[in-house]
Enzyme design. Sequence first.
Site, PDB file in Angstrom:
ATOM      1  N   ASP A 126       0.944  -1.396  -0.142  1.00  0.00           N
ATOM      2  CA  ASP A 126      -0.110   0.202  -0.137  1.00  0.00           C
ATOM      3  C   ASP A 126       0.888   1.378   0.145  1.00  0.00           C
ATOM      4  O   ASP A 126       2.069   1.149   0.343  1.00  0.00           O
ATOM      5  CB  ASP A 126      -1.016  -0.091   1.282  1.00  0.00           C
ATOM      6  CG  ASP A 126      -2.141   0.993   0.884  1.00  0.00           C
ATOM      7  OD1 ASP A 126      -2.142   1.765   0.006  1.00  0.00           O
ATOM      8  OD2 ASP A 126      -3.203   1.032   1.735  1.00  0.00           O
ATOM      9  N   TRP A 127       0.383   2.285  -0.549  1.00  0.00           N
ATOM     10  CA  TRP A 127       1.301   3.584  -0.742  1.00  0.00           C
ATOM     11  C   TRP A 127       1.905   4.099   0.605  1.00  0.00           C
ATOM     12  O   TRP A 127       1.033   4.652   1.523  1.00  0.00           O
ATOM     13  CB  TRP A 127       0.408   4.720  -1.498  1.00  0.00           C
ATOM     14  CG  TRP A 127       0.330   4.465  -2.781  1.00  0.00           C
ATOM     15  CD1 TRP A 127       0.685   5.618  -3.789  1.00  0.00           C
ATOM     16  CD2 TRP A 127       0.232   3.261  -3.717  1.00  0.00           C
ATOM     17  NE1 TRP A 127       0.548   5.371  -5.004  1.00  0.00           N
ATOM     18  CE2 TRP A 127       0.418   3.774  -4.990  1.00  0.00           C
ATOM     19  CE3 TRP A 127      -0.089   1.979  -3.506  1.00  0.00           C
ATOM     20  CZ2 TRP A 127       0.209   3.096  -6.049  1.00  0.00           C
ATOM     21  CZ3 TRP A 127      -0.126   1.325  -4.444  1.00  0.00           C
ATOM     22  CH2 TRP A 127       0.080   1.712  -5.847  1.00  0.00           C
TER      23      TRP A 127
END
Length: 764
Positions: free
Chosen positions: A237-238
């Site tokens: 995930d970012w």
Amino acid sequence: MLKGGFMNSKIKSLIKNLTLEEKVSLCSGSDFWHTKEIERLGIPSVMVSDGPSGLRKQDYEAGENKVNTSIKAVCFPTAVNLAASFDVDTVKKVGEAIGDECQAENVAAILGPGNNIKRSPLCGRNFEYYSEDPYLSGKIAAAFINGVQSKGVGTSLKHFCANNQEYRRNSYDSRIDERTLREIYLKSFEIAVKESKPWTVMCAYNLVNGVQMSENKRILTDILRNEWGFEGLVVSDWGAVRNRVKGIAAGLDLEMPYSYAAYDKLVVDAVKNNELAEEDLDACVERVLEFVYKAIENHKDGVVWDKEEHHILAREIANECIVLLKNENKVLPVRNDEYVLFVGGFAQKPRFQGGGSSHINCVNIDSVLFAVQWNSKVKYEEGFSASNDSYDEVKFNRAVKAAQNADKVVVFAGLPDLYECEGYDRGHLNLPKVQNDLIDAIAKVNPHVIVVLENGSPVTMPWIDKVEGILETYLCGEGVGVATARALYGKINPSGRLPETFPLRLEDNPAYIDFSGDVTKIEYREGIFEGYRYYTKRNMPVLFPFGYGLSYSTFTYGKMTVETDEMTDDETLEVSVDVINESDIPGKEVVQLYVEADIPNSRIRRAARELKGFSKVSLDPGERKTVTFILDKSSFAYYDTDINDWYVEGGDYVIEICKNARDVITSRTVKVMPKKPKKPVYDENSVYKDIMEDPNAAKIAKPYFDKYLFKDPDTSSSDEVATEAFGSDPEIFLRDTTLRNVVNMSFGKITYEDMRELIDKLNK
Ligand code: BGC
């Protein structure tokens, strides 16, 4: 992915030619949305984009760094709506449309679907997730993925896993026992991975049982790849990466977004110092390259997508997702000739999507007022704003006054944007006070009130007994207004069902005590009793149960048939039931199949019932259709932590055809036995009852137990007080006694050696 053949050898040869530094650099993005290009070897870069209720592709014309400015696109109903459709065909259509948009915009993969379990109705991202039930979530996610990927575009199944709150979302630790993890929080992902082979899986921000997900080898590699057979790419995930070296060793292939090479040197050094195996790095590089070339190979030039066509599709999909919660005195559908007052800012400015990374830049939004322009019998009063919870007395009073003269009043209520969003959780389940007050005030002056709700997750409804109709539209995408008007006026027949329980009060939710709080370790103490598994087990009243939803049609059910009354867990079971539309209105029924274990002496805690099948059927007036389900081992098994595998406990299982998680229509009992029964293991702590309930063990152990003091006249007490203290039936006392205690209390009649001999015999 691209196993074998030309591509495989091309990738292998690329890996050979890459320098260590180049390999490391390939394992993170080049910017917010792209993989890295390596010009020297002709390795191209591909782009991923957010979604997944539409395409949220960065609009580079607005500027390189404007990562939150996206191109215009169509917003389809959000995840919670898609689950409410209870219809995999509908969901697949959305996936196909988004797949086309991605092809047209040269996007290699869309960052979704979100497949986390709605543990608490407070989670700020619940609108992005499907359900509280892992079976429904997994099936809907698989349908979405299959739709997108049929167009040669990848997906990113997220956020893997146990990411069930926004509070401290980057750093909280989900503490979950193994059975619960397997049956609930991993299960929705397991189904989706196995049934749709997503090109990528996105690892979540949080920790699970003490290990950051981006470093969680057990979950990312041992379970996801080795057990489930996932062959794609794992992307972070970012900003989910904490220790890139550990991440590579754990099987986290691609770090997103670009971290300005923050970790590259550490990884290079780790390989040079033999702290990280180069094979582990190569495996990640190989998967990055497989993803890149798969995207390139599947890209089709010249795909066009028509925004108007997709807007119409968004309306069609919305038709399937609206849930009719109440319809007393047949207040709905409204007749065209009735004078109807629409109230509430949402009628003009609908809330149809949530905030955060899934937010779509829409072209065209149907408000319900726009949708009923043709009808001069509809009047509108704002009453309250859709944007906030402020009171405006003038508007409030005008709405109440106008309501007095209407045949019916439809109040468009809901949660303003700020109430739920990615990044934070809700603090309560209430609608803004002004909305509840206005509904109350209107119900005092008009007996025919219908409430239309626009919210991403459950709300309380203090006015529920004062209104005649309730339509839950959730966040229904940009076609919401037309779909809602159609449902209100009976142009479509609502056919959605709640993919989650609406509790009476927040405090009833099983995660209430442990959810968030000012701690970083979140204990999932409710265990497998999450969502309806808890409410049904406790037989607790709820506002609306999981699976609930009404229709303008009346459906009845015929007899249910099961293929056999007895089976082993390696066999499948066909279950059929007839559904009949008894009304003169065409409609769709959602047939729900649940399984309940009915094993009186079971030592396994089970939910009262679990969803194991659903099917949406369309029926014309008077029509009858047969719905068939195929059940298999997964319909009966629980996760057994003794054997670390799924296991079917031998015994009776009730197959239930239900209207929802609380309303059983018809059922049949089937005996299911494990093909390979689990071999019990006995030791000093094994208790009398367990041994005597196992016929083989009982035969061996009986002579030993017969020597036990209470059965032996020499040591048995005839003292009345002793009998009073321990009861007259020695077996009752013996039931939970361990073998070693029997030795203690046998006054030497059973020795320690006897016990060892018995244990050996029992385990043979
Ligand atoms: C979100 C993801 C999203 C990513 C890229 C993260 O903050 O959790 O769901 O795909 O950002 O925008």
